[in-house]
Design a protein around this motif. Structure first.
Motif, PDB file in Angstrom:
ATOM      1  N   PHE A 144      12.245  72.265  24.928  1.00 53.22           N
ATOM      2  CA  PHE A 144      13.399  73.159  24.817  1.00 53.22           C
ATOM      3  C   PHE A 144      13.444  74.002  23.552  1.00 53.22           C
ATOM      4  O   PHE A 144      14.206  74.951  23.482  1.00 53.22           O
ATOM      5  N   CYS A 145      12.690  73.637  22.541  1.00 55.46           N
ATOM      6  CA  CYS A 145      12.707  74.393  21.289  1.00 55.46           C
ATOM      7  C   CYS A 145      11.355  75.087  21.104  1.00 55.46           C
ATOM      8  O   CYS A 145      10.486  75.025  21.967  1.00 55.46           O
ATOM      9  N   SER A 146      11.191  75.723  19.989  1.00 52.43           N
ATOM     10  CA  SER A 146       9.927  76.413  19.725  1.00 52.43           C
ATOM     11  C   SER A 146       8.844  75.416  19.334  1.00 52.43           C
ATOM     12  O   SER A 146       9.133  74.306  18.879  1.00 52.43           O
ATOM     13  N   TYR A 147       7.607  75.837  19.499  1.00 55.65           N
ATOM     14  CA  TYR A 147       6.494  74.976  19.086  1.00 55.65           C
ATOM     15  C   TYR A 147       6.517  74.774  17.577  1.00 55.65           C
ATOM     16  O   TYR A 147       6.128  73.720  17.077  1.00 55.65           O
ATOM     17  N   ASP A 148       7.021  75.770  16.858  1.00 56.84           N
ATOM     18  CA  ASP A 148       7.129  75.654  15.411  1.00 56.84           C
ATOM     19  C   ASP A 148       8.077  74.511  15.034  1.00 56.84           C
ATOM     20  O   ASP A 148       7.818  73.767  14.083  1.00 56.84           O
ATOM     21  N   THR A 149       9.164  74.366  15.805  1.00 63.65           N
ATOM     22  CA  THR A 149      10.095  73.254  15.559  1.00 63.65           C
ATOM     23  C   THR A 149       9.393  71.924  15.765  1.00 63.65           C
ATOM     24  O   THR A 149       9.553  70.981  14.972  1.00 63.65           O
ATOM     25  N   TYR A 150       8.610  71.839  16.844  1.00 62.48           N
ATOM     26  CA  TYR A 150       7.863  70.598  17.110  1.00 62.48           C
ATOM     27  C   TYR A 150       6.915  70.276  15.957  1.00 62.48           C
ATOM     28  O   TYR A 150       6.820  69.134  15.512  1.00 62.48           O
ATOM     29  N   LEU A 151       6.201  71.293  15.452  1.00 61.98           N
ATOM     30  CA  LEU A 151       5.249  71.062  14.363  1.00 61.98           C
ATOM     31  C   LEU A 151       5.952  70.585  13.097  1.00 61.98           C
ATOM     32  O   LEU A 151       5.452  69.712  12.389  1.00 61.98           O
ATOM     33  N   LYS A 152       7.138  71.151  12.829  1.00 62.86           N
ATOM     34  CA  LYS A 152       7.889  70.712  11.654  1.00 62.86           C
ATOM     35  C   LYS A 152       8.274  69.238  11.778  1.00 62.86           C
ATOM     36  O   LYS A 152       8.223  68.486  10.812  1.00 62.86           O
ATOM     37  N   LEU A 153       8.671  68.852  12.998  1.00 58.59           N
ATOM     38  CA  LEU A 153       9.004  67.442  13.226  1.00 58.59           C
ATOM     39  C   LEU A 153       7.770  66.563  13.083  1.00 58.59           C
ATOM     40  O   LEU A 153       7.811  65.490  12.485  1.00 58.59           O
ATOM     41  N   GLU A 154       6.655  67.035  13.636  1.00 60.75           N
ATOM     42  CA  GLU A 154       5.414  66.271  13.609  1.00 60.75           C
ATOM     43  C   GLU A 154       4.928  66.067  12.181  1.00 60.75           C
ATOM     44  O   GLU A 154       4.406  65.003  11.830  1.00 60.75           O
ATOM     45  N   ARG A 155       5.115  67.092  11.355  1.00 61.17           N
ATOM     46  CA  ARG A 155       4.641  67.009   9.970  1.00 61.17           C
ATOM     47  C   ARG A 155       5.685  66.401   9.029  1.00 61.17           C
ATOM     48  O   ARG A 155       5.444  66.278   7.832  1.00 61.17           O
ATOM     49  N   GLY A 156       6.852  66.064   9.583  1.00 55.55           N
ATOM     50  CA  GLY A 156       7.911  65.487   8.766  1.00 55.55           C
ATOM     51  C   GLY A 156       8.615  66.495   7.898  1.00 55.55           C
ATOM     52  O   GLY A 156       9.230  66.140   6.879  1.00 55.55           O
ATOM     53  N   GLU A 157       8.556  67.784   8.255  1.00 49.91           N
ATOM     54  CA  GLU A 157       9.160  68.846   7.453  1.00 49.91           C
ATOM     55  C   GLU A 157      10.590  69.152   7.872  1.00 49.91           C
ATOM     56  O   GLU A 157      11.259  69.955   7.231  1.00 49.91           O
ATOM     57  N   MET A 158      11.049  68.527   8.950  1.00 45.13           N
ATOM     58  CA  MET A 158      12.418  68.753   9.407  1.00 45.13           C
ATOM     59  C   MET A 158      13.147  67.414   9.479  1.00 45.13           C
ATOM     60  O   MET A 158      12.676  66.494  10.134  1.00 45.13           O
ATOM     61  N   PRO A 159      14.281  67.296   8.794  1.00 42.77           N
ATOM     62  CA  PRO A 159      15.045  66.044   8.861  1.00 42.77           C
ATOM     63  C   PRO A 159      15.475  65.758  10.299  1.00 42.77           C
ATOM     64  O   PRO A 159      15.755  66.680  11.073  1.00 42.77           O
ATOM     65  N   ILE A 160      15.527  64.482  10.661  1.00 44.60           N
ATOM     66  CA  ILE A 160      15.898  64.106  12.016  1.00 44.60           C
ATOM     67  C   ILE A 160      17.300  64.605  12.367  1.00 44.60           C
ATOM     68  O   ILE A 160      17.567  65.014  13.499  1.00 44.60           O
ATOM     69  N   ASP A 161      18.214  64.608  11.378  1.00 44.01           N
ATOM     70  CA  ASP A 161      19.575  65.076  11.649  1.00 44.01           C
ATOM     71  C   ASP A 161      19.579  66.545  12.070  1.00 44.01           C
ATOM     72  O   ASP A 161      20.318  66.947  12.972  1.00 44.01           O
ATOM     73  N   GLU A 162      18.742  67.341  11.416  1.00 50.28           N
ATOM     74  CA  GLU A 162      18.653  68.762  11.760  1.00 50.28           C
ATOM     75  C   GLU A 162      18.072  68.932  13.160  1.00 50.28           C
ATOM     76  O   GLU A 162      18.525  69.778  13.937  1.00 50.28           O
ATOM     77  N   ALA A 163      17.091  68.106  13.496  1.00 47.59           N
ATOM     78  CA  ALA A 163      16.488  68.175  14.832  1.00 47.59           C
ATOM     79  C   ALA A 163      17.495  67.794  15.911  1.00 47.59           C
ATOM     80  O   ALA A 163      17.576  68.432  16.968  1.00 47.59           O
ATOM     81  N   LEU A 164      18.276  66.769  15.636  1.00 47.62           N
ATOM     82  CA  LEU A 164      19.259  66.329  16.623  1.00 47.62           C
ATOM     83  C   LEU A 164      20.356  67.367  16.819  1.00 47.62           C
ATOM     84  O   LEU A 164      20.922  67.484  17.903  1.00 47.62           O
ATOM     85  N   GLU A 165      20.645  68.137  15.770  1.00 48.81           N
ATOM     86  CA  GLU A 165      21.607  69.237  15.924  1.00 48.81           C
ATOM     87  C   GLU A 165      21.073  70.278  16.911  1.00 48.81           C
ATOM     88  O   GLU A 165      21.822  70.824  17.726  1.00 48.81           O
ATOM     89  N   LEU A 166      19.766  70.540  16.821  1.00 51.08           N
ATOM     90  CA  LEU A 166      19.158  71.465  17.777  1.00 51.08           C
ATOM     91  C   LEU A 166      19.270  70.931  19.203  1.00 51.08           C
ATOM     92  O   LEU A 166      19.535  71.678  20.147  1.00 51.08           O
ATOM     93  N   LEU A 167      19.073  69.624  19.358  1.00 50.13           N
ATOM     94  CA  LEU A 167      19.134  69.030  20.683  1.00 50.13           C
ATOM     95  C   LEU A 167      20.562  69.009  21.223  1.00 50.13           C
ATOM     96  O   LEU A 167      20.782  69.122  22.425  1.00 50.13           O
TER      97      LEU A 167
END
Length: 223
Positions: free
Chosen positions: A91-114
């Motif tokens: 549902f999000c961009s591949y860039d968002t996935y890569l940030k999550l994969e590399r640990g560059e995006m806090p989980i709270d920020e990711a869950l806000e997107l979801l």
């Protein structure tokens, strides 16, 4: 209840429950009409019982997206990092996935997107619930050619309606009716002899009338 053709031939009804199990929460029932040793016709009913919704759609929208829309392979618990990665791919961009994969995006920020994804699909999910959960619908009705125009289709609708009424449910007619087909002829016959009511449902941006048969108390309770 006793049924007969227009010519007076006895019709024996057989109720068959859950004939197609393991279908994403749907149950499919069948009513078969027998004249002697011949199955003259049958009617299929399908819907999602509320207890199946509770058991198979525990995660609400996310289970609906996975089972019905085929969008998310949710093999991890909602709210976990691995779930966020899978959902980001869908549902999000591949860039968002890569940030999550590399640990560059806090989980709270990711869950806000979801949560934004949930809001985006909320309306469609509510429509799904309102259309299918505890709303039995006639999936198909068929009468063998040699037995047509004898009132068998009408008898099948009455028996199926009585069956669902026994469960405190209405039986809705299909909204996918072929103009000039046998189903329309059956509904015309039903409307002449019984009360046909309508309930307005929502599908997409449209309000869709859903008709159902209202039987008298005496007919519902007939042996």
């Amino acid at each position: 209840m006793r049924y007969a053709t227009k010519q007076g031939e006895p019709i024996v009804m057989e109720r068959l429950e859950d004939t197609e199990p393991h279908n994403r929460g749907w149950v499919v029932h069948s009513v078969d009409a027998w004249i002697g040793r011949s199955r003259a016709g049958y009617l299929k009913i399908s819907y999602i019982p509320r207890e199946n919704l509770k058991a198979l759609y525990k995660h609400g929208i996310w289970d609906w997206l996975r089972k019905i829309k085929g969008r998310v392979g949710m093999s991890f618990g909602v709210g976990t990092l691995e779930f966020a990665k899978q959902a980001a791919l869908g549902f999000c961009s591949y860039d968002t996935y890569l940030k999550l994969e590399r640990g560059e995006m806090p989980i709270d920020e990711a869950l806000e997107l979801l949560e934004a994804v949930e809001r985006r699909h909320q309306r469609s999910y509510r429509e799904f619930l309102g259309w299918f959960v505890d709303k039995p619908v006639v999936d198909f009705v068929g009468v063998e050619e040699e037995w047509r125009r004898r009132g068998i289709g009408t008898a099948l609708y009455i028996e199926a309606t009585r069956w669902m009424n026994e469960r405190n449910l209405r039986l809705y007619g299909s909204t996918c009716v072929v103009p000039g087909g046998g189903a329309e002829e059956t509904w015309r016959a039903l409307s002449k002899a019984y009360s046909v009511a309508h309930h307005m449902g929502h599908w997409g941006r449209n309000r869709v009338p859903r008709r159902y048969l209202e039987l008298s108390e005496a007919l519902r309770e007939a042996a």
